[in-house]
Design an enzyme around this catalytic site. Structure first.
Site, PDB file in Angstrom:
ATOM      1  N   LYS A   1       0.840  -1.192   0.000  1.00  0.00           N
ATOM      2  CA  LYS A   1       0.000   0.000   0.000  1.00  0.00           C
ATOM      3  C   LYS A   1       0.880   1.249   0.000  1.00  0.00           C
ATOM      4  O   LYS A   1       1.568   1.531   0.975  1.00  0.00           O
ATOM      5  CB  LYS A   1      -0.918   0.065   1.231  1.00  0.00           C
ATOM      6  CG  LYS A   1      -1.959   1.202   1.097  1.00  0.00           C
ATOM      7  CD  LYS A   1      -2.548   1.625   2.432  1.00  0.00           C
ATOM      8  CE  LYS A   1      -1.751   2.718   3.094  1.00  0.00           C
ATOM      9  NZ  LYS A   1      -1.826   4.037   2.387  1.00  0.00           N
TER      10      LYS A   1
ATOM     11  N   GLY B   1       2.977   3.155  13.882  1.00  0.00           N
ATOM     12  CA  GLY B   1       3.772   1.973  14.203  1.00  0.00           C
ATOM     13  C   GLY B   1       3.321   1.314  15.491  1.00  0.00           C
ATOM     14  O   GLY B   1       3.246   0.083  15.591  1.00  0.00           O
TER      15      GLY B   1
ATOM     16  N   CYS C   1      13.056  10.587   7.791  1.00  0.00           N
ATOM     17  CA  CYS C   1      12.984  10.054   9.154  1.00  0.00           C
ATOM     18  C   CYS C   1      14.322  10.137   9.871  1.00  0.00           C
ATOM     19  O   CYS C   1      14.368  10.298  11.096  1.00  0.00           O
ATOM     20  CB  CYS C   1      12.473   8.618   9.131  1.00  0.00           C
ATOM     21  SG  CYS C   1      13.392   7.551   8.002  1.00  0.00           S
TER      22      CYS C   1
ATOM     23  N   GLU D   1       9.378  15.195  16.393  1.00  0.00           N
ATOM     24  CA  GLU D   1       9.783  15.111  14.995  1.00  0.00           C
ATOM     25  C   GLU D   1       8.937  16.078  14.172  1.00  0.00           C
ATOM     26  O   GLU D   1       7.726  15.906  14.048  1.00  0.00           O
ATOM     27  CB  GLU D   1       9.601  13.688  14.473  1.00  0.00           C
ATOM     28  CG  GLU D   1      10.106  13.519  13.058  1.00  0.00           C
ATOM     29  CD  GLU D   1       9.918  12.105  12.532  1.00  0.00           C
ATOM     30  OE1 GLU D   1      10.806  11.627  11.798  1.00  0.00           O
ATOM     31  OE2 GLU D   1       8.880  11.490  12.846  1.00  0.00           O
TER      32      GLU D   1
END
Length: 478
Positions: A184, A241, A292, A389
């Site tokens: 996906k 996650g 990331c 982040e």
């Protein structure tokens, strides 16, 4: 941005890529409509122009794709490794042949500068398929025991910041080890995955070995939860996650998670300043900071802080922001309105908490999603911008006096994905690297990738490794 030189526009031609008005799901070797007929639009972040209409996969489509992958697994996994390698080599060569087309496509759909997609993303994509093609007939010698077996069907969910590269990270080792795939792509960047589906057909890959399901978070959740998926691979936010970890808990699914980061770029007083500045710029402004492993925290030894910041500000004033298809452009568009809103909100929090914001003189385009390169000084470890982040072109600058203090500040994070060390002393590099809790540590460089090298993190940056020999284990029953 201001520059001593004027650059004439040098746009890459859009004519090298032919984007269809609409695309279906890629299931069992064919493009098909979604079972419920749902569609969504993908837009260019630089212009907000609608590029195409995309079929949106639902639960029934996920089930159909998984069944196709399960059926294909029997023959694909039974092929000798050398035969699987032929397909991967063929895919790699087609990617090279179509690299200009794919680079333009990626820039249009993602917003990153063409020189990044052309010179970094596409060469690495092809390299990953070449590399894992070489492993396909050598799995007995990979260090995981004799006759390691594939797991079965791999459900893979990838992000929007490196759409085609993250696809290569996931699909190449999965196919090399004999697994089949249902992938996906992110809803804001589905086009390169759909073009890859066409490459699979061009390479003659057996039907059902690779299936592509564009969609939103519910599509990814249905894929992760499907009872006939044996392996889950996810790259994306830490929050998602954690949700995936909860979903697969209690099952026998094998999982790798590559999540967020807040990388520390540590510059010691003996570092070559000009080289360090280039590494800092690459570390946080490559792909607009939407990386990331970005070096979003700059830790500078106090004695050189003023000199380094002066040099860094001069360098930022030479960066060119604008049309991502222009070969002169250094800073492209933010991927989506949603991501731009998140960056803006966190930057405003940094100012409200007392950090000092600076950006070079910069005129932003009137349409699209843009954010000027930004750095913050007077930052403490308690500031939101030093802990969260941001995933944008925003650098937080902190100082340190001793190596021990640098290590303590670098490790003072919920994340543990990447770090950089800048010094001319090899002994210092080794001593500091040994104490940093980060999965990837660069010395006197930053954001350098190679398919032979494993990548992954600690703590809330996920678990498992992708790339290199280590990346094979995630797709093998060992």
């Amino acid at each position: 941005m201001a520059s001593a030189f004027e650059y004439a526009p040098a746009p890459e031609s859009r004519s090298v890529v032919d984007i269809a008005p609409s695309y279906g799901l890629f299931i069992d070797g064919e493009f098909v409509e979604a079972a419920d007929g749902k569609v969504f639009k993908t837009v260019s972040p630089a212009t907000e122009e609608v590029l195409s209409e995309i079929a949106q996969a639902g639960e029934a489509d996920v089930d159909r794709a998984v069944r196709a992958a399960r059926k294909a697994f029997e023959k694909w996994s039974a092929l000798p490794g050398a035969e699987r390698a032929k397909y991967l080599f063929r895919i790699a060569r087609i990617i090279q042949e179509r690299s200009r087309e794919l680079a333009v496509l990626e820039t249009l759909d993602n917003g990153k500068p063409i020189k990044e997609t052309r010179d970094a993303d596409l060469p690495l994509v092809a390299a990953h398929f070449f590399y894992y093609a070489g492993w396909a007939d050598k799995l007995d010698h990979a260090g995981f025991g004799a006759n390691p077996r594939p797991l079965g069907v791999a459900g893979q969910v990838i992000p929007w910041n490196f759409p085609l590269l993250m696809l290569a990270w996931k699909i190449a080792p999965a196919l090399a080890t004999g697994n089949t795939v249902v992938l996906k792509p992110a809803e804001t960047t589905p086009l390169s995955a759909l073009f890859f589906a066409d490459i699979c057909r061009q390479a003659g890959l057996p039907k059902g070995v690779v299936n592509i399901l564009p969609g939103y978070g519910d599509t990814g959740a249905a894929l992760v939860e499907h009872p006939d998926v044996n392996k889950v691979a996810f790259t994306g936010s830490t929050a998602v996650g954690k949700a995936i970890a909860r979903q697969v808990a209690g099952t026998d699914k094998k999982v790798t998670l590559e999540l967020g980061g807040k990388g520390a770029n540590i510059v010691f007083d003996d570092a070559p300043i000009d080289q360090a500045v280039e590494g800092i710029v690459t570390g946080i402004f490559f792909n607009q900071g939407q990386v990331c492993c970005a070096g979003s925290r700059l830790l500078v030894q106090e004695s050189i802080q003023d000199e380094l910041l002066d040099s860094l500000k001069r360098r930022l004033s030479t960066l060119r922001l604008g049309d991502p298809l222009d070969k002169n452009t250094d800073i492209g568009a933010i991927n989506s309105a949603e991501q731009l809103s998140r960056i803006t909100s966190l930057v405003e929090a940094g100012e409200a908490e007392g950090a000092e914001r600076w950006s070079p003189a910069c005129e932003l385009p009137s349409s699209g999603y843009w954010f000027a390169p930004t750095l913050f000084t007077n930052v403490t470890q308690a500031h939101t911008i030093a802990r969260h982040e941001i995933f944008g072109p925003v650098l937080s600058v902190l100082s340190f006096r001793t190596p021990d203090e640098a290590v303590a500040k670098a490790n003072n994070s919920q994340y543990g994905l990447s770090a950089g060390i800048w010094t001319e002393k090899g002994s210092r590099i080794l001593a500091v690297a040994g104490k940093l809790r980060a999965g990837v540590i660069w010395s006197n460089t930053f954001n350098k990738f190679d398919p032979t090298s494993p990548f992954g993190g600690y703590k809330e940056s996920g678990f498992g490794r992708e790339g290199g020999r280590h990346g094979l284990e995630a797709y093998l029953d060992v």
